[in-house]
Motif scaffolding. Sequence first.
Motif, PDB file in Angstrom:
ATOM      1  N   LEU A  76      13.961 -11.467   0.865  1.00  0.00           N
ATOM      2  CA  LEU A  76      13.626 -12.851   0.525  1.00  0.00           C
ATOM      3  C   LEU A  76      12.362 -13.254   1.288  1.00  0.00           C
ATOM      4  CD1 LEU A  76      14.574 -15.472  -0.944  1.00  0.00           C
ATOM      5  CD2 LEU A  76      15.633 -16.138   1.215  1.00  0.00           C
ATOM      6  N   PRO A  77      11.283 -13.585   0.576  1.00  0.00           N
ATOM      7  CA  PRO A  77      10.064 -14.051   1.253  1.00  0.00           C
ATOM      8  C   PRO A  77      10.263 -15.481   1.775  1.00  0.00           C
ATOM      9  CG  PRO A  77       9.581 -13.179  -0.949  1.00  0.00           C
ATOM     10  CD  PRO A  77      11.055 -13.393  -0.869  1.00  0.00           C
ATOM     11  N   LEU A  78      10.146 -15.643   3.088  1.00  0.00           N
ATOM     12  CA  LEU A  78      10.396 -16.955   3.705  1.00  0.00           C
ATOM     13  C   LEU A  78       9.107 -17.725   3.938  1.00  0.00           C
ATOM     14  CD1 LEU A  78      12.917 -15.652   6.375  1.00  0.00           C
ATOM     15  CD2 LEU A  78      13.505 -16.896   4.311  1.00  0.00           C
ATOM     16  N   GLY A  79       8.037 -17.018   4.203  1.00  0.00           N
ATOM     17  CA  GLY A  79       6.759 -17.687   4.471  1.00  0.00           C
ATOM     18  C   GLY A  79       5.623 -16.690   4.447  1.00  0.00           C
ATOM     19  N   LYS A  80       4.415 -17.200   4.449  1.00  0.00           N
ATOM     20  CA  LYS A  80       3.258 -16.292   4.446  1.00  0.00           C
ATOM     21  C   LYS A  80       2.107 -16.910   5.218  1.00  0.00           C
ATOM     22  CE  LYS A  80       1.030 -17.846   0.159  1.00  0.00           C
ATOM     23  NZ  LYS A  80       0.513 -17.454  -1.146  1.00  0.00           N
ATOM     24  N   ILE A  81       1.327 -16.029   5.801  1.00  0.00           N
ATOM     25  CA  ILE A  81       0.099 -16.452   6.481  1.00  0.00           C
ATOM     26  C   ILE A  81      -1.059 -15.778   5.763  1.00  0.00           C
ATOM     27  CG2 ILE A  81      -1.089 -16.662   8.705  1.00  0.00           C
ATOM     28  CD1 ILE A  81       1.534 -15.742  10.041  1.00  0.00           C
ATOM     29  N   ARG A  82      -2.089 -16.513   5.496  1.00  0.00           N
ATOM     30  CA  ARG A  82      -3.261 -15.925   4.850  1.00  0.00           C
ATOM     31  C   ARG A  82      -4.373 -15.745   5.875  1.00  0.00           C
ATOM     32  NH1 ARG A  82      -5.307 -18.609  -0.594  1.00  0.00           N
ATOM     33  NH2 ARG A  82      -3.290 -17.786  -1.260  1.00  0.00           N
ATOM     34  N   PHE A  89      -9.456 -11.952   1.470  1.00  0.00           N
ATOM     35  CA  PHE A  89      -8.355 -12.313   2.370  1.00  0.00           C
ATOM     36  C   PHE A  89      -7.181 -11.381   2.118  1.00  0.00           C
ATOM     37  CE2 PHE A  89      -7.578 -14.676  -1.528  1.00  0.00           C
ATOM     38  CZ  PHE A  89      -6.228 -14.437  -1.737  1.00  0.00           C
ATOM     39  N   TRP A  90      -6.285 -11.359   3.074  1.00  0.00           N
ATOM     40  CA  TRP A  90      -4.995 -10.710   2.825  1.00  0.00           C
ATOM     41  C   TRP A  90      -3.900 -11.634   3.329  1.00  0.00           C
ATOM     42  CZ3 TRP A  90      -7.564  -9.460   7.301  1.00  0.00           C
ATOM     43  CH2 TRP A  90      -6.818  -9.400   8.470  1.00  0.00           C
ATOM     44  N   GLU A  91      -2.675 -11.324   2.912  1.00  0.00           N
ATOM     45  CA  GLU A  91      -1.560 -12.187   3.274  1.00  0.00           C
ATOM     46  C   GLU A  91      -0.476 -11.392   3.987  1.00  0.00           C
ATOM     47  OE1 GLU A  91      -1.881 -15.720  -0.033  1.00  0.00           O
ATOM     48  OE2 GLU A  91      -0.623 -14.003  -0.519  1.00  0.00           O
ATOM     49  N   GLU A  92       0.114 -12.039   4.992  1.00  0.00           N
ATOM     50  CA  GLU A  92       1.245 -11.470   5.722  1.00  0.00           C
ATOM     51  C   GLU A  92       2.470 -12.293   5.358  1.00  0.00           C
ATOM     52  OE1 GLU A  92       1.109  -8.923   7.850  1.00  0.00           O
ATOM     53  OE2 GLU A  92      -1.046  -8.687   8.220  1.00  0.00           O
ATOM     54  N   TRP A  93       3.411 -11.647   4.704  1.00  0.00           N
ATOM     55  CA  TRP A  93       4.628 -12.339   4.272  1.00  0.00           C
ATOM     56  C   TRP A  93       5.759 -12.059   5.253  1.00  0.00           C
ATOM     57  CZ3 TRP A  93       5.332 -15.229  -0.353  1.00  0.00           C
ATOM     58  CH2 TRP A  93       4.204 -15.283  -1.179  1.00  0.00           C
ATOM     59  N   TRP A  94       6.437 -13.117   5.665  1.00  0.00           N
ATOM     60  CA  TRP A  94       7.609 -12.966   6.528  1.00  0.00           C
ATOM     61  C   TRP A  94       8.836 -12.876   5.623  1.00  0.00           C
ATOM     62  CZ3 TRP A  94      10.977 -17.136   9.027  1.00  0.00           C
ATOM     63  CH2 TRP A  94      11.809 -16.581   9.990  1.00  0.00           C
ATOM     64  N   LEU A  95       9.596 -11.807   5.782  1.00  0.00           N
ATOM     65  CA  LEU A  95      10.745 -11.554   4.901  1.00  0.00           C
ATOM     66  C   LEU A  95      12.007 -11.390   5.724  1.00  0.00           C
ATOM     67  CD1 LEU A  95       9.287  -8.444   3.011  1.00  0.00           C
ATOM     68  CD2 LEU A  95       8.849 -10.821   2.413  1.00  0.00           C
ATOM     69  N   LYS A  96      13.123 -11.592   5.073  1.00  0.00           N
ATOM     70  CA  LYS A  96      14.382 -11.112   5.649  1.00  0.00           C
ATOM     71  C   LYS A  96      15.151 -10.388   4.555  1.00  0.00           C
ATOM     72  CE  LYS A  96      17.949 -14.653   5.177  1.00  0.00           C
ATOM     73  NZ  LYS A  96      18.956 -15.416   5.904  1.00  0.00           N
ATOM     74  N   ASP A  97      15.915  -9.363   4.967  1.00  0.00           N
ATOM     75  CA  ASP A  97      16.726  -8.665   3.975  1.00  0.00           C
ATOM     76  C   ASP A  97      18.119  -9.292   3.932  1.00  0.00           C
ATOM     77  OD1 ASP A  97      18.151  -7.683   6.122  1.00  0.00           O
ATOM     78  OD2 ASP A  97      17.353  -5.648   5.990  1.00  0.00           O
ATOM     79  N   SER A  98      18.982  -8.770   3.082  1.00  0.00           N
ATOM     80  CA  SER A  98      20.299  -9.374   2.894  1.00  0.00           C
ATOM     81  C   SER A  98      21.182  -9.232   4.132  1.00  0.00           C
ATOM     82  CB  SER A  98      20.995  -8.760   1.682  1.00  0.00           C
ATOM     83  OG  SER A  98      20.901  -7.357   1.741  1.00  0.00           O
ATOM     84  N   GLU A  99      20.776  -8.369   5.079  1.00  0.00           N
ATOM     85  CA  GLU A  99      21.539  -8.240   6.320  1.00  0.00           C
ATOM     86  C   GLU A  99      20.947  -9.071   7.448  1.00  0.00           C
ATOM     87  OE1 GLU A  99      21.262  -4.066   6.728  1.00  0.00           O
ATOM     88  OE2 GLU A  99      22.669  -3.687   5.101  1.00  0.00           O
ATOM     89  N   GLY A 100      19.927  -9.849   7.142  1.00  0.00           N
ATOM     90  CA  GLY A 100      19.339 -10.734   8.141  1.00  0.00           C
ATOM     91  C   GLY A 100      18.249 -10.103   8.985  1.00  0.00           C
ATOM     92  N   ASN A 101      17.833  -8.858   8.663  1.00  0.00           N
ATOM     93  CA  ASN A 101      16.745  -8.221   9.419  1.00  0.00           C
ATOM     94  C   ASN A 101      15.404  -8.814   8.992  1.00  0.00           C
ATOM     95  OD1 ASN A 101      18.480  -6.234  10.708  1.00  0.00           O
ATOM     96  ND2 ASN A 101      18.646  -5.341   8.663  1.00  0.00           N
ATOM     97  N   GLU A 102      14.518  -8.946   9.967  1.00  0.00           N
ATOM     98  CA  GLU A 102      13.197  -9.537   9.683  1.00  0.00           C
ATOM     99  C   GLU A 102      12.149  -8.450   9.422  1.00  0.00           C
ATOM    100  OE1 GLU A 102      12.017 -12.745  12.483  1.00  0.00           O
ATOM    101  OE2 GLU A 102      13.972 -12.328  13.362  1.00  0.00           O
ATOM    102  N   TYR A 103      11.246  -8.732   8.521  1.00  0.00           N
ATOM    103  CA  TYR A 103      10.155  -7.814   8.184  1.00  0.00           C
ATOM    104  C   TYR A 103       8.869  -8.614   7.979  1.00  0.00           C
ATOM    105  CZ  TYR A 103      13.908  -4.539   6.954  1.00  0.00           C
ATOM    106  OH  TYR A 103      15.016  -3.733   6.984  1.00  0.00           O
ATOM    107  N   TRP A 104       7.767  -7.887   8.031  1.00  0.00           N
ATOM    108  CA  TRP A 104       6.470  -8.451   7.622  1.00  0.00           C
ATOM    109  C   TRP A 104       5.908  -7.561   6.522  1.00  0.00           C
ATOM    110  CZ3 TRP A 104       4.411 -13.047   9.050  1.00  0.00           C
ATOM    111  CH2 TRP A 104       4.990 -13.687  10.156  1.00  0.00           C
ATOM    112  N   LEU A 114       4.952  -2.521   4.610  1.00  0.00           N
ATOM    113  CA  LEU A 114       6.188  -3.168   5.049  1.00  0.00           C
ATOM    114  C   LEU A 114       6.447  -2.733   6.489  1.00  0.00           C
ATOM    115  CD1 LEU A 114       8.620  -4.915   4.119  1.00  0.00           C
ATOM    116  CD2 LEU A 114       9.773  -2.791   3.521  1.00  0.00           C
ATOM    117  N   GLU A 115       6.518  -3.719   7.405  1.00  0.00           N
ATOM    118  CA  GLU A 115       6.634  -3.384   8.820  1.00  0.00           C
ATOM    119  C   GLU A 115       7.687  -4.250   9.516  1.00  0.00           C
ATOM    120  OE1 GLU A 115       2.465  -1.801  10.451  1.00  0.00           O
ATOM    121  OE2 GLU A 115       2.411  -3.897   9.866  1.00  0.00           O
TER     122      GLU A 115
END
Lengths: 206, 397
Positions: A76-82, A89-104, A114-115
């Motif tokens: 689920l994309p929660l937010g992004k920084i451009r 430009f590029w964008e960094e999206w803050w995500l979480k998976d269904s188990e609550g782990n955070e990703y960028w 995906l990091e």
Amino acid sequence: MTDGFTVEKSINCPQCGDTLPLYFKHVKLVQCLSCKSTIFLENEATRLAGDSSVLAPEISLIHLNVPFGYEHKSYLPLGKIRYSYGRGFWEEWWLKDSEGNEYWLSIDEGDFVLEQKVDSRYSRELFNTLNVGQVTFDNLIVTETGMATCEGFEGALPKTVTKGDTYLYTHLSGKDASLTTLELGKDGVETYLGKWISPFDIKKVG
Amino acid sequence: MSEQIVSDSVSAIKCTNCAAPLNILGGGRVSTVTCEYCHSVLDLNDNYAVLSKFEKVKRPLGPFKIGMRGNIKGVEWTIIGWVTYKTIEFSDEEWNEFFLYSPTHGYAWLVYEDGKISLSMKVRDFDLFSWKVKKPKTLFYKKGHYILDDESYMFYIDYVEGELNWVAKFGDKFTCWDYNGVGYRSLSIEKNINELEVFHTTKLNKKDIYSAFNLEYSSKSKTRKDETFSDDDESPSVFNINKIFFIMPLLLLILAFSSLFYSKTVYDTSYRTNQKENFSIDSSAFLTSIKISVSGVGTANNKLSLYKGDEKIFYIDKQKVFFIKKDIGKSWVSNAIAVTIYLKLDKGRYHFIGEKNPNQSITTVKIEQQVIRTNYLIYALILFVFLLSIPYFKERE
């Protein structure tokens, strides 16, 4: 509820009073969907930031609060920084998976990375010596270095960012095609570990 | 031929060398644009300064043009650049690569070579570290198996037009290793003076692509080189793999069929009393079969010993079996009236001794050489077809 992702917390915008659903309770910065005000969240309190950013809409495979699938997992994309780099430009999206782990998820014109944030073992001084092509002490090769300038953000973020903020970054490639990104900001070196992914592997959910 | 030229999301500039109008169609990662009129290479990151100039001004033939848009694999692409390459070894070997841009999927190449069309994309998750060390003949990438097509070859840039996300100059040389896989796919590892890059290429249906780019598809749209093959042609690797796919089962079937006529009977006699007989094996190819069958009562007392010279090399009765070369395991089934044993015997003279209770039954011994066990061939055939069909069905998925 957004296809398996639940609202963990709700706040009211201190500017317009509208309800803001948060899909991750550890959010530190959020933009009001109604009035676009930037809101800091500190110890259950909300505070308006002085400036709000409005990003020009761009075509993207990823959309705020719309889950997507990748390798049998939902994100689920929660937010992004451009960030800008002059002509683009590029964008960094803050995500979480269904188990609550955070990703960028970094998206730069079809290049997707995906990091996840990991403990940093790199020093601030390393940034003074890194050049493209150089091999680091832990056998990673420097593939890109540069400076990022924040153009703004949307949605919710786990950290505070300010329009115009800059930081140095470096991409390090590993033997197993892994990617390590180092970011040098005002709080020191942050390290992210992940991999390149193909935009063709990103699927709609639901 | 109709064409659709993109009209939106375009920024227009003038060539700093000849003042011709130039449209910038690509994204922020585009770094150069080559003027189609004066062939100057302009630096987009340095106020369109002239980086170099191409002397060759004749545009190659090709169905596509810069500015055309088309949908490939569900993604809307715009052609923003054009590069023609030639091999160093054979200068008449050339191909055109049209640089594609999509705001969501980035950059890709539409490759047009000898009338065939492919989509090529740069891959970032290939383990170049390991490849550089081993330079293997065969490799795996994303569940696909790829085989090196011959040796590496060299090629150079012969023509450039439009936008690129790198600086291309006439004569820039590359070394390439092509790895071919099934399903019209290949991996190309390209090395130039600055970079080592990997591209994944998938062959596209020419008719579909012509339709996607609003090009009229007819036999007239084929170039001179197209005439030597059809769109149904397969890439060399696929052809090779498919050849194996069809030829190997065919060989196995031929082998199974020919086995019916290939074997040679060296002994076939019935006896009522103990028997000692000599026979010769004049070929060690495949197997020697010994079939013992008993009619009437008294099957339990049949024994057979096989000798080479004075050495006993094989023995069988209803309780046990022995072969000097390996453990056969199960013996003659107690209630069976016949048994066939397959032995790997060397060339030479042999004799066997058949022991039994006299007059209780008739024992027949038939010995054949050069016997091919067809049941093994059928198992091999089924296994072979199964193994080869796995990647085929995966590709179809």
